[in-house]
Enzyme design. Sequence first.
Site, PDB file in Angstrom:
ATOM      1  N   ASN A   7       0.800  -1.230   0.000  1.00 34.03           N
ATOM      2  CA  ASN A   7       0.000   0.000   0.000  1.00 34.03           C
ATOM      3  C   ASN A   7       0.833   1.280   0.000  1.00 34.03           C
ATOM      4  O   ASN A   7       0.470   2.264  -0.628  1.00 34.03           O
ATOM      5  CB  ASN A   7      -1.015  -0.016   1.154  1.00 34.03           C
ATOM      6  CG  ASN A   7      -0.360  -0.041   2.504  1.00 34.03           C
ATOM      7  OD1 ASN A   7       0.685  -0.643   2.689  1.00 34.03           O
ATOM      8  ND2 ASN A   7      -0.969   0.633   3.455  1.00 34.03           N
TER       9      ASN A   7
ATOM     10  N   GLU B  63       3.631  -5.598  12.193  1.00 38.46           N
ATOM     11  CA  GLU B  63       2.723  -4.446  12.002  1.00 38.46           C
ATOM     12  C   GLU B  63       1.595  -4.928  11.109  1.00 38.46           C
ATOM     13  O   GLU B  63       1.811  -5.164   9.915  1.00 38.46           O
ATOM     14  CB  GLU B  63       3.476  -3.297  11.321  1.00 38.46           C
ATOM     15  CG  GLU B  63       4.671  -2.774  12.103  1.00 38.46           C
ATOM     16  CD  GLU B  63       4.280  -2.040  13.365  1.00 38.46           C
ATOM     17  OE1 GLU B  63       3.112  -1.627  13.497  1.00 38.46           O
ATOM     18  OE2 GLU B  63       5.135  -1.907  14.240  1.00 38.46           O
TER      19      GLU B  63
ATOM     20  N   CYS C  62      -3.264   1.578   6.239  1.00 30.57           N
ATOM     21  CA  CYS C  62      -3.658   0.839   7.434  1.00 30.57           C
ATOM     22  C   CYS C  62      -4.200   1.773   8.508  1.00 30.57           C
ATOM     23  O   CYS C  62      -4.851   1.334   9.445  1.00 30.57           O
ATOM     24  CB  CYS C  62      -2.465   0.059   7.962  1.00 30.57           C
ATOM     25  SG  CYS C  62      -1.042   1.119   8.241  1.00 30.57           S
TER      26      CYS C  62
ATOM     27  N   GLU D 267       7.537   0.205  15.888  1.00 29.58           N
ATOM     28  CA  GLU D 267       8.582   0.778  15.051  1.00 29.58           C
ATOM     29  C   GLU D 267       8.704   2.255  15.419  1.00 29.58           C
ATOM     30  O   GLU D 267       8.015   2.738  16.308  1.00 29.58           O
ATOM     31  CB  GLU D 267       8.205   0.615  13.575  1.00 29.58           C
ATOM     32  CG  GLU D 267       8.044  -0.840  13.168  1.00 29.58           C
ATOM     33  CD  GLU D 267       7.815  -1.030  11.672  1.00 29.58           C
ATOM     34  OE1 GLU D 267       6.947  -0.337  11.125  1.00 29.58           O
ATOM     35  OE2 GLU D 267       8.512  -1.871  11.072  1.00 29.58           O
TER      36      GLU D 267
HETATM   37  P1  NAD Z   1       0.066  -9.466   2.960  1.00 36.15           P
HETATM   38  O1  NAD Z   1       0.096  -9.972   4.346  1.00 36.15           O
HETATM   39  O2  NAD Z   1      -0.690 -10.212   1.936  1.00 36.15           O
HETATM   40  O3  NAD Z   1       1.537  -9.318   2.380  1.00 36.15           O
HETATM   41  C1  NAD Z   1       2.536  -8.547   3.019  1.00 36.15           C
HETATM   42  C2  NAD Z   1       3.886  -9.083   2.615  1.00 36.15           C
HETATM   43  O4  NAD Z   1       4.036 -10.386   3.147  1.00 36.15           O
HETATM   44  C3  NAD Z   1       4.087  -9.208   1.106  1.00 36.15           C
HETATM   45  O5  NAD Z   1       5.403  -8.859   0.788  1.00 36.15           O
HETATM   46  C4  NAD Z   1       3.843 -10.687   0.877  1.00 36.15           C
HETATM   47  O6  NAD Z   1       4.481 -11.185  -0.264  1.00 36.15           O
HETATM   48  C5  NAD Z   1       4.446 -11.281   2.137  1.00 36.15           C
HETATM   49  N1  NAD Z   1       3.986 -12.629   2.488  1.00 36.15           N
HETATM   50  C6  NAD Z   1       2.846 -13.249   2.137  1.00 36.15           C
HETATM   51  N2  NAD Z   1       2.829 -14.502   2.624  1.00 36.15           N
HETATM   52  C7  NAD Z   1       3.974 -14.675   3.315  1.00 36.15           C
HETATM   53  C8  NAD Z   1       4.539 -15.756   4.056  1.00 36.15           C
HETATM   54  N3  NAD Z   1       3.928 -16.926   4.176  1.00 36.15           N
HETATM   55  N4  NAD Z   1       5.722 -15.583   4.652  1.00 36.15           N
HETATM   56  C9  NAD Z   1       6.356 -14.411   4.563  1.00 36.15           C
HETATM   57  N5  NAD Z   1       5.900 -13.359   3.853  1.00 36.15           N
HETATM   58  C10 NAD Z   1       4.709 -13.484   3.238  1.00 36.15           C
HETATM   59  O7  NAD Z   1      -0.458  -7.971   3.068  1.00 36.15           O
HETATM   60  P2  NAD Z   1      -0.754  -6.972   1.877  1.00 36.15           P
HETATM   61  O8  NAD Z   1      -2.035  -7.382   1.235  1.00 36.15           O
HETATM   62  O9  NAD Z   1       0.460  -6.790   1.044  1.00 36.15           O
HETATM   63  O10 NAD Z   1      -0.949  -5.597   2.662  1.00 36.15           O
HETATM   64  C11 NAD Z   1      -2.157  -5.189   3.203  1.00 36.15           C
HETATM   65  C12 NAD Z   1      -2.192  -5.437   4.698  1.00 36.15           C
HETATM   66  O11 NAD Z   1      -1.096  -4.802   5.323  1.00 36.15           O
HETATM   67  C13 NAD Z   1      -3.420  -4.865   5.358  1.00 36.15           C
HETATM   68  O12 NAD Z   1      -3.913  -5.795   6.297  1.00 36.15           O
HETATM   69  C14 NAD Z   1      -2.906  -3.634   6.081  1.00 36.15           C
HETATM   70  O13 NAD Z   1      -3.638  -3.229   7.198  1.00 36.15           O
HETATM   71  C15 NAD Z   1      -1.544  -4.087   6.467  1.00 36.15           C
HETATM   72  N6  NAD Z   1      -0.681  -2.947   6.739  1.00 36.15           N
HETATM   73  C16 NAD Z   1      -0.331  -2.706   8.037  1.00 36.15           C
HETATM   74  C17 NAD Z   1       0.470  -1.617   8.336  1.00 36.15           C
HETATM   75  C18 NAD Z   1       0.889  -1.320   9.753  1.00 36.15           C
HETATM   76  O14 NAD Z   1       1.762  -0.507   9.926  1.00 36.15           O
HETATM   77  N7  NAD Z   1       0.308  -1.936  10.747  1.00 36.15           N
HETATM   78  C19 NAD Z   1       0.919  -0.787   7.303  1.00 36.15           C
HETATM   79  C20 NAD Z   1       0.533  -1.069   6.007  1.00 36.15           C
HETATM   80  C21 NAD Z   1      -0.266  -2.160   5.732  1.00 36.15           C
END
Ligand code: NAD
Length: 480
Positions: free
Chosen positions: A150, A248, A282, A461
């Site tokens: 995002n 996060e 997020c 963080e």
């Molecule tokens: P996601 O969990 O699908 O993917 C995040 C990352 O994890 C990607 O690089 C993905 O390739 C990797 N990933 C997926 N499966 C994995 C595994 N088994 N092992 C290790 N890595 C793996 O999330 P997304 O769809 O990319 O992002 C959206 C989500 O992120 C939303 O839930 C949002 O709230 C959250 N988010 C949180 C914050 C925060 O600071 N808390 C900030 C931004 C986004």
Amino acid sequence: MEKLQNYIAGQLMDPVGQDWIDNYQPATGKVYSLIPDSDERDVALAVEAAQKAFPSWSVTSVGERSRLLLRLSQLIEQNLERLAQAESKDNGKPVSLARNVDIPRASSNFHFYATAIEQFASEAHIMEDKAINYTLRKPVGIAGCISPWNLPLYLFSWKIAPALAAGNCVVAKPSEITPMTAFLLSELCIEAGFPPGVLNIVHGYGPKVGQAIVEHPEIPLISFTGGTSTGEHIARTAAPMFKKLSLELGGKNPNLIFADCDFDKMIATTVRSSFANQGQICLCGSRIYVERPIYEKFKNAFVEKVKRMVPGDPSLATTRQGALVSKAHLEKVISYIQLAQEEGGTVLAGGQQVTLEGPLSEGYYLQPTVLEGLGPHCRTNQEEIFGPVVTIAPFDTEEEAVTHANNTPYGLASIVWTENLSRAHRVANQLHAGITWINCWLLRDLRTPFGGVKQSGVGREGGFEALQFFTEPQNVCIQL
Ligand code: NAD
């Protein structure tokens, strides 16, 4: 078609398996580049490179590490326009947002940690007349950094910068959905003169590359930002290996609006906090609770503004709503709008997919959507949608507002609008959230702790918190 490459041992290289993933441009729905479909062999090469680099990087002076990070920060700034356009093309976000927020903040992240590390000191304690204790803060080793789509470069750099500043080497994986600016960053690291192996960037799918990073026995700490279910999976994998974890995760943030707020300021900010980046931040406030005396006034003013927000070409400077990040994500968000109606919700604004003209006709556009008539316990109000969709509902008492706010499994951010100072403090103190914004939103000071409670994550963080995470404390006790 352009092929992105991994950045390993200071070199740009193809994935070992020579497989590639299509990279889609959300504005057009068309493939516009290919990214490495890497696997555990590429991760193993990256870890090897990091292991070679670690002995020298971990003892490189703070001044020199700081100089390199500042150089990278400057290069990002010098390439701001190119990076902003690349981010907008890869993610679908309006270029104005990438230009004003994503890329400047990525540059700030490197600048901040380049200077923070020079201020980072550890404690010493005199133990009466018996001993002196001091704390060594050592880099942990190789950090695995995994980030979402995002805010691609912004969140990628938010992890990499403190990890490197603290003297760790890094194996990082950007989201496979938005890999472009991480690739451009690797070119800038080469230009900045980063020693080979200090930072390695491996592209590819989460369950392959991400999983290989989390499972690798030579990576003792993982910093992850992404969805809650992925975070849970990572925690399960990493826990038996006793890895240090920073997670996060998702959010379902409340926006509490009291009748005594500064109405005009609140409305303008609430439009942003609901729909910036198509609601894919997020920290967006997706559950809006409004004190009943101003509920109708709010509803009319808000809906009127939202109806005027028309998604358009993200590459145009005037566009404020771009495309959603992927077809799958668009479909997920639309399915939640359908669910909301099944749950008894009424669509007050938006709710429809948008088809633009010409080359943009297959892009992933959705009208910003406002829903009403949903109770606090329904799935629409409990599950993270992560798109341009908000619910609005009235409340009668402060207590009720706080109860609604806290009533989800998440606890990332929260927003409160009131001119009553006592109430502002009182409500903030009762909210289960890592961050509470009073009369503002997304105002960020990089020194503050950043993170969530409950299913929004573990750890913090930001500021020295990140430098503490990326270092291992060791107590040294000298008897006097
Ligand atoms: P996601 O969990 O699908 O993917 C995040 C990352 O994890 C990607 O690089 C993905 O390739 C990797 N990933 C997926 N499966 C994995 C595994 N088994 N092992 C290790 N890595 C793996 O999330 P997304 O769809 O990319 O992002 C959206 C989500 O992120 C939303 O839930 C949002 O709230 C959250 N988010 C949180 C914050 C925060 O600071 N808390 C900030 C931004 C986004």
